[in-house]
Design an enzyme around this catalytic site. Structure first.
Site, PDB file in Angstrom:
ATOM      1  N   CYS A 123     -19.761   1.992   7.636  1.00 34.50           N
ATOM      2  CA  CYS A 123     -18.986   1.346   8.690  1.00 34.50           C
ATOM      3  C   CYS A 123     -17.745   2.378   8.996  1.00 34.50           C
ATOM      4  CB  CYS A 123     -18.577  -0.205   8.370  1.00 34.50           C
ATOM      5  SG  CYS A 123     -17.436  -0.701   9.606  1.00 34.50           S
ATOM      6  N   CYS A 132       0.231   5.184   6.987  1.00 33.64           N
ATOM      7  CA  CYS A 132      -0.398   5.128   8.111  1.00 33.64           C
ATOM      8  C   CYS A 132       0.890   4.320   9.033  1.00 33.64           C
ATOM      9  CB  CYS A 132      -1.452   4.231   7.880  1.00 33.64           C
ATOM     10  SG  CYS A 132      -2.729   4.748   6.648  1.00 33.64           S
ATOM     11  N   CYS A 141     -16.867  -9.375   5.129  1.00 37.62           N
ATOM     12  CA  CYS A 141     -16.006  -8.252   4.804  1.00 37.62           C
ATOM     13  C   CYS A 141     -14.663  -8.453   3.755  1.00 37.62           C
ATOM     14  CB  CYS A 141     -15.803  -7.482   6.064  1.00 37.62           C
ATOM     15  SG  CYS A 141     -16.882  -6.989   7.182  1.00 37.62           S
ATOM     16  N   CYS A 188     -19.686  -6.330   3.068  1.00 37.84           N
ATOM     17  CA  CYS A 188     -18.885  -5.193   3.459  1.00 37.84           C
ATOM     18  C   CYS A 188     -17.412  -5.047   2.509  1.00 37.84           C
ATOM     19  CB  CYS A 188     -18.560  -5.153   4.878  1.00 37.84           C
ATOM     20  SG  CYS A 188     -17.810  -3.625   5.379  1.00 37.84           S
ATOM     21  N   ARG A 247     -18.446  -2.338  17.249  1.00 32.74           N
ATOM     22  CA  ARG A 247     -17.617  -3.437  17.017  1.00 32.74           C
ATOM     23  C   ARG A 247     -16.200  -3.605  17.810  1.00 32.74           C
ATOM     24  NH1 ARG A 247     -17.275  -3.759  11.220  1.00 32.74           N
ATOM     25  NH2 ARG A 247     -19.375  -4.891  11.452  1.00 32.74           N
ATOM     26  N   CYS A 307       0.135   0.814  10.123  1.00 39.67           N
ATOM     27  CA  CYS A 307      -0.158  -0.505   9.355  1.00 39.67           C
ATOM     28  C   CYS A 307       0.969  -1.247   8.610  1.00 39.67           C
ATOM     29  CB  CYS A 307      -0.923   0.228   8.157  1.00 39.67           C
ATOM     30  SG  CYS A 307      -1.551  -1.114   6.980  1.00 39.67           S
ATOM     31  N   CYS A 336       0.826  -1.113   0.084  1.00 37.98           N
ATOM     32  CA  CYS A 336       0.113   0.018   0.176  1.00 37.98           C
ATOM     33  C   CYS A 336       1.046   1.315  -0.234  1.00 37.98           C
ATOM     34  CB  CYS A 336      -0.863  -0.029   1.108  1.00 37.98           C
ATOM     35  SG  CYS A 336      -2.090   1.382   1.278  1.00 37.98           S
TER      36      CYS A 336
END
Length: 354
Positions: A191, A60, A100, A131, A263, A63, A56
């Site tokens: 979400c 972040c 998901c 999702c 969640r 991550c 990616c």
């Protein structure tokens, strides 16, 4: 059920006052509200599958999938539809009602969209909610996914606007809000939640929940993640968060957003049974189920079911198709995927391609 007045004008000091309540008072307030809206002993179960892993371009700091950090994670291509459906059938058999699918992208490329839409429609044919989390979405992409039948789109705010720049520099807070606006405008459910334990201040936890609770419509699902410290990321040696602070965050989220599913997400592997029990009492009523959350560990399914039995909890009952229906769906999807591959052999590409 008594009427509950929803608010979208929470002030930061009001939320801070909730966080500062004595624990017993906070839990009583959150649990009492929770019981008015939901079955207090029912938990919605979701399964999360990584459909494209690693490489990616975002930075972040939490991550392991960022290409900027050496975490030992092997990049993987966008996976085939038949594998996604096999995983979905396994998830449903284990009690999940929502499936998901997550991809480590800044945003989907146009060439991805036909495959993503097929994944959505075929999983829905199994009788599961769907999702996806794919990074940023344009209005057009959100519309395509909604037309394919996507129920939920996940895009977390991560933290408060004030602390956000210390976590991520490759996209702005407004970028995230714009994606959520595109998702809602397309008719999908939102979400969105965040991560705690990233070195933020108490005011940042209040600020994150303020942003979520003051949206024009509360998110339908609010995942609250506890940071999973991964070697090779900038946060690998950050101090642990006080578990009771996490419980407080769950309780305040429940009070601010009484009709949202709250969640328990990343970090459950490190939570004791007692801590999770407090979170369920505080208003958490959704979990991710299975031994992996994208690339980080999660409690084993049997462990979760054992805990549910000890606490007297039960999974939310979703819509279920038969095994024969599943086999037919997988065969149909495999044939469709093979036909597409024959026409466009380059569609499944190296995960490093942006």
């Amino acid at each position: 059920m008594s009427d509950i007045q929803l608010r979208y004008d929470w002030q930061r000091d009001e939320i801070t006052e909730l966080f500062d309540l004595p624990m017993n008072d906070l839990l009583f307030k959150a649990h009492s509200l929770h019981r008015q809206v939901f079955d207090p002993n029912e938990v919605q179960i979701s399964r999360l599958l990584s459909i494209k892993t690693g490489a990616c371009p975002e930075d972040c700091k939490y991550c392991p999938q960022s290409a900027r950090y050496d975490t030992g994670l092997e990049k993987e291509r966008l996976i085939e539809i038949d594998k996604v459906l096999t995983e979905a059938r396994s998830a449903k058999a284990a009690g999940a009602s929502r499936f998901c699918m997550g991809a480590a992208w800044r945003n989907p490329h146009p060439r991805d969209m036909p495959y993503l839409k097929d994944m959505v429609s075929e999983v829905k044919d199994m009788g599961m909610e769907t999702c996806m989390t794919l990074g940023m979405l344009s209005p057009e992409q959100a519309g395509e996914l909604a037309e394919a039948g996507l129920d939920y789109y996940n895009h977390n705010l991560d933290t408060s606007p004030e602390y956000y720049g210390d976590i991520i520099t490759t996209r702005t807070y407004q970028d995230r809000l714009d994606t959520l606006s595109n998702v809602r405008a397309a008719g999908m459910k939102v979400c969105s939640g965040g991560i705690v334990g990233m070195g933020e201040q108490a005011s940042d936890r209040a600020g994150l929940l303020q942003q979520l609770a003051n949206m024009e419509q509360h998110p339908d699902s609010v995942p609250i993640n506890m940071l999973v410290k991964v070697a090779g990321t900038p946060f690998e040696n950050i101090d642990d968060l006080d578990p009771l602070v996490f419980v407080r965050t769950i309780a305040v989220a429940r009070i601010l957003m009484p009709y949202s599913r709250v969640r328990l997400s990343a970090g459950r592997e490190k939570m004791s049974d007692e801590m999770q029990a407090m979170c369920f009492f505080a208003g958490a009523n959704s979990i991710f189920y299975g031994c992996k959350l994208l690339t980080t560990n999660n409690p084993e399914e049997n462990d979760d079911m054992t805990l549910f039995k000890r606490l007297g909890l039960h999974p939310e009952q979703g819509k279920y198709a038969t095994v024969e229906d599943d086999k037919a769906v997988i065969a149909k999807a495999t044939a469709k995927a093979n036909a597409i591959m024959d026409k466009q052999s380059s569609a499944f590409y190296d995960a490093a391609a942006l």
